[in-house]
Design an enzyme around this catalytic site. Structure first.
Site, PDB file in Angstrom:
ATOM      1  N   ARG A  70      -1.188  -2.845  22.291  1.00  0.00           N
ATOM      2  CA  ARG A  70      -2.303  -3.738  22.591  1.00  0.00           C
ATOM      3  C   ARG A  70      -1.771  -5.147  22.869  1.00  0.00           C
ATOM      4  O   ARG A  70      -0.670  -5.513  22.467  1.00  0.00           O
ATOM      5  CB  ARG A  70      -3.286  -3.791  21.416  1.00  0.00           C
ATOM      6  N   TYR A 198      -2.352   1.582  28.451  1.00  0.00           N
ATOM      7  CA  TYR A 198      -1.982   1.958  27.097  1.00  0.00           C
ATOM      8  C   TYR A 198      -3.126   1.940  26.079  1.00  0.00           C
ATOM      9  O   TYR A 198      -3.848   0.939  25.974  1.00  0.00           O
ATOM     10  CB  TYR A 198      -0.880   1.015  26.573  1.00  0.00           C
ATOM     11  N   LYS A 207     -11.124   0.765  20.680  1.00  0.00           N
ATOM     12  CA  LYS A 207     -11.214  -0.573  20.119  1.00  0.00           C
ATOM     13  C   LYS A 207     -12.238  -1.436  20.870  1.00  0.00           C
ATOM     14  O   LYS A 207     -12.971  -2.208  20.270  1.00  0.00           O
ATOM     15  CB  LYS A 207      -9.832  -1.240  20.097  1.00  0.00           C
ATOM     16  N   HIS A 227     -12.829  -1.107  11.156  1.00  0.00           N
ATOM     17  CA  HIS A 227     -11.507  -0.491  11.402  1.00  0.00           C
ATOM     18  C   HIS A 227     -11.095   0.280  10.144  1.00  0.00           C
ATOM     19  O   HIS A 227     -10.202  -0.139   9.417  1.00  0.00           O
ATOM     20  CB  HIS A 227     -10.504  -1.613  11.715  1.00  0.00           C
ATOM     21  N   SER A 249      -3.603  -2.386  11.737  1.00  0.00           N
ATOM     22  CA  SER A 249      -2.921  -1.432  12.608  1.00  0.00           C
ATOM     23  C   SER A 249      -1.532  -1.097  12.085  1.00  0.00           C
ATOM     24  O   SER A 249      -0.797  -1.988  11.657  1.00  0.00           O
ATOM     25  CB  SER A 249      -2.813  -2.029  14.012  1.00  0.00           C
ATOM     26  N   CYS A 251      -0.690   0.397   9.378  1.00  0.00           N
ATOM     27  CA  CYS A 251      -0.536   0.152   7.940  1.00  0.00           C
ATOM     28  C   CYS A 251      -1.030   1.311   7.089  1.00  0.00           C
ATOM     29  O   CYS A 251      -1.308   1.146   5.900  1.00  0.00           O
ATOM     30  CB  CYS A 251      -1.241  -1.138   7.552  1.00  0.00           C
ATOM     31  N   ASP A 276      -9.515   5.994  11.890  1.00  0.00           N
ATOM     32  CA  ASP A 276      -9.345   4.649  12.472  1.00  0.00           C
ATOM     33  C   ASP A 276     -10.619   3.802  12.476  1.00  0.00           C
ATOM     34  O   ASP A 276     -10.538   2.599  12.299  1.00  0.00           O
ATOM     35  CB  ASP A 276      -8.820   4.779  13.909  1.00  0.00           C
ATOM     36  N   ARG A 365       2.977   7.072  20.193  1.00  0.00           N
ATOM     37  CA  ARG A 365       1.731   7.639  19.663  1.00  0.00           C
ATOM     38  C   ARG A 365       1.563   9.098  20.033  1.00  0.00           C
ATOM     39  O   ARG A 365       2.116   9.582  21.015  1.00  0.00           O
ATOM     40  CB  ARG A 365       0.539   6.863  20.244  1.00  0.00           C
TER      41      ARG A 365
HETATM   42  P1  GTP Z   1      -3.181   2.445  13.645  1.00  0.00           P
HETATM   43  O1  GTP Z   1      -3.320   3.747  14.328  1.00  0.00           O
HETATM   44  O2  GTP Z   1      -2.316   1.482  14.384  1.00  0.00           O
HETATM   45  O3  GTP Z   1      -4.493   1.825  13.299  1.00  0.00           O
HETATM   46  O4  GTP Z   1      -2.303   2.697  12.302  1.00  0.00           O
HETATM   47  P2  GTP Z   1      -2.635   3.365  10.885  1.00  0.00           P
HETATM   48  O5  GTP Z   1      -3.244   2.347   9.992  1.00  0.00           O
HETATM   49  O6  GTP Z   1      -3.350   4.633  11.067  1.00  0.00           O
HETATM   50  O7  GTP Z   1      -1.174   3.632  10.292  1.00  0.00           O
HETATM   51  P3  GTP Z   1      -0.374   5.020  10.070  1.00  0.00           P
HETATM   52  O8  GTP Z   1      -1.006   5.894   9.044  1.00  0.00           O
HETATM   53  O9  GTP Z   1      -0.112   5.606  11.388  1.00  0.00           O
HETATM   54  O10 GTP Z   1       0.985   4.456   9.455  1.00  0.00           O
HETATM   55  C1  GTP Z   1       1.787   3.511  10.116  1.00  0.00           C
HETATM   56  C2  GTP Z   1       3.195   3.536   9.587  1.00  0.00           C
HETATM   57  O11 GTP Z   1       3.199   3.276   8.187  1.00  0.00           O
HETATM   58  C3  GTP Z   1       3.867   4.900   9.784  1.00  0.00           C
HETATM   59  O12 GTP Z   1       5.200   4.711  10.194  1.00  0.00           O
HETATM   60  C4  GTP Z   1       3.803   5.526   8.407  1.00  0.00           C
HETATM   61  O13 GTP Z   1       4.858   6.428   8.180  1.00  0.00           O
HETATM   62  C5  GTP Z   1       3.856   4.310   7.470  1.00  0.00           C
HETATM   63  N1  GTP Z   1       3.104   4.558   6.209  1.00  0.00           N
HETATM   64  C6  GTP Z   1       1.870   5.099   6.102  1.00  0.00           C
HETATM   65  N2  GTP Z   1       1.502   5.222   4.804  1.00  0.00           N
HETATM   66  C7  GTP Z   1       2.519   4.751   4.070  1.00  0.00           C
HETATM   67  C8  GTP Z   1       2.753   4.603   2.656  1.00  0.00           C
HETATM   68  O14 GTP Z   1       1.919   4.937   1.810  1.00  0.00           O
HETATM   69  N3  GTP Z   1       3.940   4.037   2.285  1.00  0.00           N
HETATM   70  C9  GTP Z   1       4.877   3.647   3.199  1.00  0.00           C
HETATM   71  N4  GTP Z   1       6.012   3.116   2.744  1.00  0.00           N
HETATM   72  N5  GTP Z   1       4.709   3.784   4.535  1.00  0.00           N
HETATM   73  C10 GTP Z   1       3.543   4.317   4.966  1.00  0.00           C
HETATM   74  C1  SPV Z   2      -4.411   0.095  16.508  1.00  0.00           C
HETATM   75  O1  SPV Z   2      -3.593  -0.670  17.043  1.00  0.00           O
HETATM   76  O2  SPV Z   2      -5.098  -0.253  15.512  1.00  0.00           O
HETATM   77  C2  SPV Z   2      -4.571   1.471  17.010  1.00  0.00           C
HETATM   78  C3  SPV Z   2      -3.904   1.820  18.259  1.00  0.00           C
HETATM   79  O3  SPV Z   2      -5.280   2.259  16.405  1.00  0.00           O
HETATM   80  S1  SPV Z   2      -4.766   1.303  19.673  1.00  0.00           S
HETATM   81  O4  SPV Z   2      -5.644   2.377  20.090  1.00  0.00           O
HETATM   82  O5  SPV Z   2      -3.775   1.020  20.705  1.00  0.00           O
HETATM   83  O6  SPV Z   2      -5.550   0.133  19.355  1.00  0.00           O
HETATM   84 MN    MN Z   3      -6.182   1.268  14.502  1.00  0.00          MN
END
Ligand code: GTP
Ligand code: SPV
Ligand code: MN
Length: 583
Positions: A70, A198, A207, A227, A249, A251, A276, A365
């Site tokens: 983004r 993207y 979003k 979110h 994001s 996290c 999400d 992704r």
């Molecule tokens: P968006 O799709 O961008 O909104 O991200 P999200 O909030 O869904 O994050 P996601 O679950 O994809 O995790 C993002 C990164 O954080 C990945 O590389 C995970 O492996 C890492 N991660 C997720 N949960 C944990 C956790 O509990 N501990 C640690 N150390 N890393 C984590």
């Molecule tokens: C985020 O960045 O919080 C996502 C990926 O979930 S995107 O769809 O690119 O916003």
């Molecule tokens: Mn997101």
């Protein structure tokens, strides 16, 4: 397929006149249409087929190297009054916004097919769902929208019945970052995005619609577009609690939404409703309920393995589109921390060389339909949504923020949300690892002034006496060597259990100025390899650091000026006074 809705037909005609496509294709959302688009993209190189034995029906797309995340600096909210967009958004006057972006759209689709995608965000029969139409010149966007939204004929029928829809116009343009703009016109319920193919920039249902436009609409209609993941936690006795959790994001939302209970937690089950976005409404009894407007996941690939997220690891072995991962000699997808295989070709299609950076892009992704998820909850289809027991905010913070704490009441919970800060990640173009305020994990996504948004959040306390408790979590505390103090992933269930026990009044907590923290023994550490010192660090606060943090939160919210609700200011002052008392 065309439409009997004049307003829609007229808009499609206008867009075609402006962008000059060679053909217009109305999308039905059928499997045959998807297969045809995939064939076409394989032929023109947009997609590469991955190993069909180990990854059946999986494809790889490599985006332009300048178009991998983004772009918050190119994302605008165009309201008549700049104050309505607020200091949290880039702003342009609507006229100027239209002029700028329309100049880029002029002739932008020459030689290309223009796809018209009617879609529904949320279960097709839910009163809480909202529809939109995305016009795009990207077949990759159509294929992604097929998994991420309820797209096609059924959505078109609903749009024709209701007569209203969010207009989303998208073109990849020439992919020049200098000619890239993601524009929102919330007063007109419309979006214009050009120059990126993207994720959040291009899949406009996500979003742009389900957060920026929807949050604006939600304010006037009395609901919330957030979110947040939505997860069901079922105890061995069969008691299910639904939790909505906002994390910035990259996290941890997708991971938390589909976590697998560790062997030390027998009998517990996790049900994924969404990973999400959550749309939250009060029902007639004052209960907060959530629907997930999406029907698929656009998830971060790196870090996904059989240990961290086995559900996701398995779910993406079939029917998935990968974007910007690497490949092995065997043509299997590969990414950092996959733990199996060796990269041969990197995310830019070059022979992999560790000297040139990671093999997979850090924001690479997967796109899959939610029904691929082994822990998918059928209730994600429920028109009325699920009742929410707890709201959880969180951020990625090396220091300061404890593993979990509970706010005193709704008003305090809104302050906790408003004060969220997190290290920036690869999900946005820009510096990574810098702590910034990301209120309610909505900094990039709130379609209006945060001061008005906090007032809207606060107003829920006047409408219901059954609101969920509000918590804050941090999975990312580190020791002095940069090692995570908390094992995270499946073990996060232990924290969800504490949250549920607090909701049920089953466990004591320690009162501190920032809220309630787990008492000794409050978090189940059975079978957990964690030192007493680490646990203590995770479940206590440093008053001196928190005084500085609360002062910084005060400065931050004050920067919103006149529109800042007094109640939020008073709450910040109350917590600051409590902190002064202890040290
Ligand atoms: P968006 O799709 O961008 O909104 O991200 P999200 O909030 O869904 O994050 P996601 O679950 O994809 O995790 C993002 C990164 O954080 C990945 O590389 C995970 O492996 C890492 N991660 C997720 N949960 C944990 C956790 O509990 N501990 C640690 N150390 N890393 C984590
Ligand atoms: C985020 O960045 O919080 C996502 C990926 O979930 S995107 O769809 O690119 O916003
Ligand atoms: Mn997101």
């Amino acid at each position: 397929m065309t439409t009997k809705l004049d307003a829609l037909q007229q808009w499609v005609d206008e867009v075609a006149a402006l962008t000059q496509p060679k053909a217009v294709q109305w999308c039905s959302g059928s499997d045959a249409e998807y297969d045809q688009l995939v064939e076409m993209m394989l032929a023109d190189g947009t997609l590469t087929k991955l190993n069909d034995d180990s990854y059946p029906n999986c494809y790889l797309h490599l985006s332009d190297p300048s178009d991998v995340a983004r772009v918050e600096h190119l994302t605008y909210v165009c309201t008549s009054d700049q104050e309505d967009a607020g200091p949290n958004n880039n702003w342009m006057a609507p006229d100027e916004g239209h002029n700028k972006v329309d100049a880029l759209f002029k002739g932008a689709m020459r030689g290309r097919t223009m796809y018209v995608i009617p879609y529904c965000m949320g279960p097709i029969d839910s009163p809480f769902s909202r529809c939109g139409v995305e016009i795009t010149d990207s077949a990759y966007v159509v294929a992604n929208m097929k998994m991420m939204t309820r797209m096609g004929s059924a959505a078109l029928e609903r749009i024709e019945r209701e007569g209203s829809f969010v207009k989303g116009l998208h073109s990849v343009g020439d992919l020049d970052p200098e000619r890239r703009l993601i524009m929102h016109f919330p007063e007109e319920l419309s979006i214009k995005s050009i120059g990126s193919g993207y994720g959040g920039n291009a899949l406009l249902g996500k979003k742009c619609h389900a957060l920026r436009i929807a949050s604006y609409q939600a304010r006037t209609e009395g609901w919330l577009a957030e979110h947040m993941l939505i997860v069901g936690v079922e105890s061995p006795a069969g008691e299910v609690h639904y939790i909505a959790c906002a994390l910035p994001s990259a996290c941890g939302k997708t991971n938390l939404a589909m976590l697998i209970p560790p062997p030390s937690q027998p009998g517990w089950k996790i049900w994924t409703l969404g990973d999400d976005i959550a749309w939250l409404h009060l029902d007639a009894s004052g209960q907060l309920r959530a629907i997930n407007p999406e029907s698929g996941y656009f998830g971060v690939v790196p870090g996904t393995n059989a240990k961290t997220n086995k559900n996701a690891f398995e779910m993406i072995t079939r029917d998935a589109i990968y974007t910007n991962v690497a490949r092995t000699e065997d043509n299997e997808p590969w990414w950092e921390d996959k733990k199996v295989g060796t990269p041969a070709i990197d995310w830019q299609g070059r022979k992999y060389d560790p000297a040139t950076g990671p093999a997979a892009h850090p924001n690479s992704r997967f796109t899959v339909a939610a029904t691929n998820n082994p822990s998918y909850s059928e209730l994600a289809e429920a028109a009325e949504g699920v009742p929410i027991s707890a709201i959880v905010f969180g951020g990625r913070r090396k220091e300061l923020a404890p593993l979990v704490y509970e706010s005193r009441d709704w008003k305090h919970g809104v302050l906790v949300g408003a004060g969220v800060a997190s290290e920036t990640t690869a999900a946005n173009v820009g510096e990574v690892g810098v702590v910034r305020r990301d209120p309610m994990a909505m900094k990039p996504f709130c379609g209006y002034n945060f001061a008005d948004y906090w007032a809207h959040w606060l107003s829920f306390a006047d409408r219901s006496d059954k609101l969920p408790k509000i918590f804050h979590v941090n999975w990312f505390r580190q020791d002095e060597n940069g090692k995570f103090l908390w094992p995270g992933f499946g073990e996060n269930l232990r924290v969800l259990r504490w949250i549920i026990d607090r909701c049920e009044g089953r466990v004591d907590a320690v009162e501190t100025p920032i809220g309630y923290l787990p008492a000794a023994g409050g978090i189940d550490t059975n079978d957990l390899d964690i030192s007493d010192a680490a646990l203590k660090a995770l479940t206590s606060i440093d008053n001196t650091q928190w005084k500085a943090e609360m002062a910084s939160i005060g400065e931050y919210i004050e920067s919103y000026g006149e529109r800042l609700p007094d109640a939020l200011r008073e709450e910040q002052q109350r917590v600051a006074r409590e902190l002064d008392k202890v040290s």
